[in-house]
Design a protein around this motif. Structure first.
Motif, PDB file in Angstrom:
ATOM      1  N   TYR A 175       0.810  -1.226   0.000  1.00 46.35           N
ATOM      2  CA  TYR A 175       0.000   0.000   0.000  1.00 46.35           C
ATOM      3  C   TYR A 175       0.845   1.280   0.000  1.00 46.35           C
ATOM      4  O   TYR A 175       0.596   2.177  -0.819  1.00 46.35           O
ATOM      5  N   PRO A 176       1.884   1.377   0.865  1.00 46.31           N
ATOM      6  CA  PRO A 176       2.691   2.617   0.836  1.00 46.31           C
ATOM      7  C   PRO A 176       3.394   2.824  -0.513  1.00 46.31           C
ATOM      8  O   PRO A 176       3.503   3.959  -0.981  1.00 46.31           O
ATOM      9  N   THR A 177       3.830   1.746  -1.122  1.00 45.52           N
ATOM     10  CA  THR A 177       4.471   1.859  -2.438  1.00 45.52           C
ATOM     11  C   THR A 177       3.479   2.396  -3.454  1.00 45.52           C
ATOM     12  O   THR A 177       3.809   3.243  -4.280  1.00 45.52           O
ATOM     13  N   LEU A 178       2.239   1.906  -3.396  1.00 40.63           N
ATOM     14  CA  LEU A 178       1.210   2.376  -4.324  1.00 40.63           C
ATOM     15  C   LEU A 178       0.959   3.871  -4.118  1.00 40.63           C
ATOM     16  O   LEU A 178       0.863   4.639  -5.079  1.00 40.63           O
ATOM     17  N   ARG A 179       0.908   4.275  -2.846  1.00 38.29           N
ATOM     18  CA  ARG A 179       0.663   5.693  -2.572  1.00 38.29           C
ATOM     19  C   ARG A 179       1.788   6.563  -3.139  1.00 38.29           C
ATOM     20  O   ARG A 179       1.551   7.566  -3.814  1.00 38.29           O
ATOM     21  N   ASP A 180       3.035   6.158  -2.894  1.00 36.14           N
ATOM     22  CA  ASP A 180       4.180   6.921  -3.416  1.00 36.14           C
ATOM     23  C   ASP A 180       4.173   6.951  -4.943  1.00 36.14           C
ATOM     24  O   ASP A 180       4.488   7.971  -5.557  1.00 36.14           O
ATOM     25  N   ALA A 181       3.811   5.811  -5.532  1.00 34.62           N
ATOM     26  CA  ALA A 181       3.811   5.730  -6.993  1.00 34.62           C
ATOM     27  C   ALA A 181       2.773   6.688  -7.580  1.00 34.62           C
ATOM     28  O   ALA A 181       3.045   7.404  -8.548  1.00 34.62           O
ATOM     29  N   LEU A 182       1.578   6.732  -6.966  1.00 35.23           N
ATOM     30  CA  LEU A 182       0.543   7.648  -7.457  1.00 35.23           C
ATOM     31  C   LEU A 182       1.006   9.097  -7.299  1.00 35.23           C
ATOM     32  O   LEU A 182       0.819   9.921  -8.188  1.00 35.23           O
TER      33      LEU A 182
END
Ligand code: GTP
Length: 600
Positions: A312-319
């Protein structure tokens, strides 16, 4: 360069009609790119663009071209402005067109006019552009230049003899086309002494330089080191550099009337540099902006969830990173009982969704589940309050007065033998025929108004299969309409599974309910007890399936005895459970969600 020696143009074409190939050939013939540095499709920067052969981000290149004038030759500056080639990016296309005086209307000589050719032509005409009709790929054995020259001439009202014929591949006719661009397109007009006004037609995030803004100067001059102002927000920035692209960035001492170039201010976020906005100077600001600015507005929403919750944190950073480069991308955190923590993400359309999803998976190495895409509904309750619904599971209960859904105006082009099939399809998608025209004896243009929700579902695939791939489609948003819509919930053992809720037309609620219940019955393994799957509108059940009970006794396989084997099996079973989600007391493997949400 004085305005009389500038020509600003773009190439408009249906996908695959050879726009990039022709652009490359022009860069080569004008000497902007050496043949040996020629890398295919110079203008398409991003990998995905190249692989899919589509252009997402527009850019501009200046090419010198010596052409005959009355008493000898003059060197002209031709600014080629690249337009994005897909329906999702209509607004960006319209801004790129607004930066030009003319357009090369490029049509494949073996295919003829297609829906996108028309849609882009209409946009060009709205922007009062001069049009140069050109047939491409005349080297193909299947080319029918005479037939399609007539079609094209009929469409724009010129003589078939005035349609140019080129091959981007062999270069034939391309020099003549460059001469015609000089001869036929008007030079830019503007007021050199007026306060500076430049229109932003693109902005791109660059890791090293921050946002690179592409502008077309309308009035006045922009100079390096000036303080500039964005007229929609009044935000000011210092101009660190400005210049032209040919084909690499080349700093210059100023950009005057009619010139096209780039600005660098050191901002890090493309939202600070909005397509369509007007740039002026703080020292001497213009009174009013150039018209036509619109905020980008997401039209299609989908939930994006990491398959592995710890991503989830990776997805947030990616967005966050993608957003730097994509002003239209909007998202907010969302939780789903079925899928865990994720985001509700807004897109311009389906292609935009696919591109973002693919970049997240490829560039950030994420495995994602995306929920069925949906449009935005405006709901007015009986007490007069308005609710904007971007997630079907948040569709309000209670006394709903009126529901509005977005609609689009679609242009469909096809051989006339498919008229019946297309009408049938459009009717089944709640379409309204707006008009129909024959382009030639055997090809017809049909104009429909359709709910966007029906198009984001599987309209394009169905259109292609019903016309054996011969139909082409383009559409533009066209406001909204009141519609008889309901929210259908899917329940597992009495518990609503949020990820499967959908807003559908009343007449289609039953079909959606039965197909979803049927799919889940296939996908969810039997449990220790019977599990009812229901589809419901509010408290009314409209469909039901049962998953029969099974006693899954892994130990019975062991014929007693071997204790270590028993332990191993129990551990294996435990591991399997990790990838299960619990809906109430029902265990659902994650694969079942992924499969049920994929559209077929
Ligand atoms: P999008 O960027 O997706 O809109 O496509 P495009 O219109 O830029 O088309 P592109 O230049 O990628 O060309 C599409 C296909 O047509 C490629 O396979 C090209 O090699 C081919 N093609 C382009 N121009 C010519 C031509 O003049 N002759 C022939 N024979 N093929 C061409």
């Amino acid at each position: 360069t004085p305005p009389e020696q500038i020509r600003n143009f773009c190439i408009i074409a249906h996908i695959d009609h050879g726009k990039s190939t022709l652009a490359d050939r022009m860069l080569q013939i004008t000497g902007v790119v050496e043949p040996r540095q020629m890398r295919a499709q110079y203008l398409d920067r991003m990998d995905i663009e190249r692989e899919r052969g589509i252009t997402i981000k527009s850019q501009a290149v200046r090419m010198p071209w010596a052409a005959d004038v009355g008493d000898g030759q003059d060197v002209f500056a031709l600014n080629m402005i690249d337009t994005p080639g897909h329906v999702d990016f209509t607004y960006e296309v319209s801004r790129s067109l607004a930066a030009c005086e003319g357009a090369v209307l490029l049509v494949d000589a073996a295919q003829g006019i297609e829906a996108q050719t028309l849609a882009n032509l209409y946009l060009a005409m709205e922007n009062d552009l001069a049009i140069i009709p050109v047939l491409n790929k005349i080297d193909l054995p299947a080319a029918q230049p005479e037939k399609y020259a007539e079609e094209l001439a009929g469409l724009i009202g010129c003589d078939p003899g005035d349609v140019l014929k080129v091959s981007g591949k062999t270069g034939e006719g391309v020099e003549a086309l460059l001469d015609e661009i000089v001869a036929q397109l008007p030079p830019p007009e503007g007021r050199p002494e007026a306060p500076a006004r430049a229109m932003i037609f693109d902005s791109v995030y660059d890791t090293y330089r921050g946002v690179v803004t592409y502008v077309r100067v309308v009035d006045g001059t922009l100079n390096p080191r000036e303080r500039i102002e964005m007229m929609s927000t009044k935000a000011t920035h210092d101009l660190l550099e400005l210049g032209i692209i040919s084909p690499e960035p080349l700093p210059s001492k100023g950009l005057g009337v009619g010139e096209v170039g780039y600005l660098i201010t050191g901002v890090k976020d493309v939202r600070q540099s909005k397509v369509g906005d007007t740039v002026t100077t703080s020292a001497r600001p213009a009174e009013s902006p150039i018209g036509g600015y619109k905020d980008p507005r997401p039209m299609v929403f989908s939930g994006l969830y990491p398959i592995d919750g710890s991503d989830y944190p990776t997805l947030r950073d990616a967005l966050d990173k993608l957003k730097l480069n994509d002003a239209a991308l909007a998202y907010e955190p969302e939780t789903s009982a079925a899928l865990g923590f994720g985001f509700r993400v807004g897109f311009l359309g389906l292609l935009h969704l696919e591109i973002v999803r693919e970049r997240l998976e490829r560039e950030f190495d994420l495995d994602l589940i995306s929920t069925q895409p949906n449009v935005v509904y405006e709901v007015t309750m009986e007490d007069g309050t308005d609710v904007r619904v971007t997630n079907p599971s948040e569709f309000p209960y209670g006394k709903v007065g009126e529901i509005r859904e977005p609609i689009v105006r679609a242009t469909i082009l096809a051989p006339s033998e498919y008229i019946g099939a297309i009408m049938e399809l459009c009717q089944s998608k709640r379409g309204q025929l707006g008009g129909m025209d024959y382009l030639s004896e055997d090809r017809v243009e049909m104009r429909y108004t359709l709910p966007l929700a029906e198009i984001v579902f599987d309209f394009f695939d169905q259109l292609k299969s019903k016309t054996r791939g011969y139909a082409s489609l383009d559409y533009q948003e066209a406001g909204d309409q009141v519609a008889d819509l309901v929210k259908v919930d899917i329940l597992l053992q009495g518990e609503t599974v949020d990820a499967f809720s959908a807003v559908v037309h009343k007449d289609k609620a039953y079909a959606y309910g039965t197909s979803m219940a049927g799919k889940l019955k296939e996908l969810i393994p039997r449990q220790q007890f019977e599990v009812p799957i229901q589809a419901a509108i509010g408290s009314r059940i409209i469909a039901r399936e049962n998953i029969r009970a099974i006693r899954k006794d892994v130990l019975s396989k062991c014929y007693g005895g071997d204790i270590s084997r028993k332990r191993k099996l129990l551990e294996k079973q435990k591991e399997g459970k990790k990838r299960m989600k619990n809906i109430g007391t029902v265990e659902v493997p994650q694969e079942a969600f992924v499969a049920a949400l994929s559209s077929d």
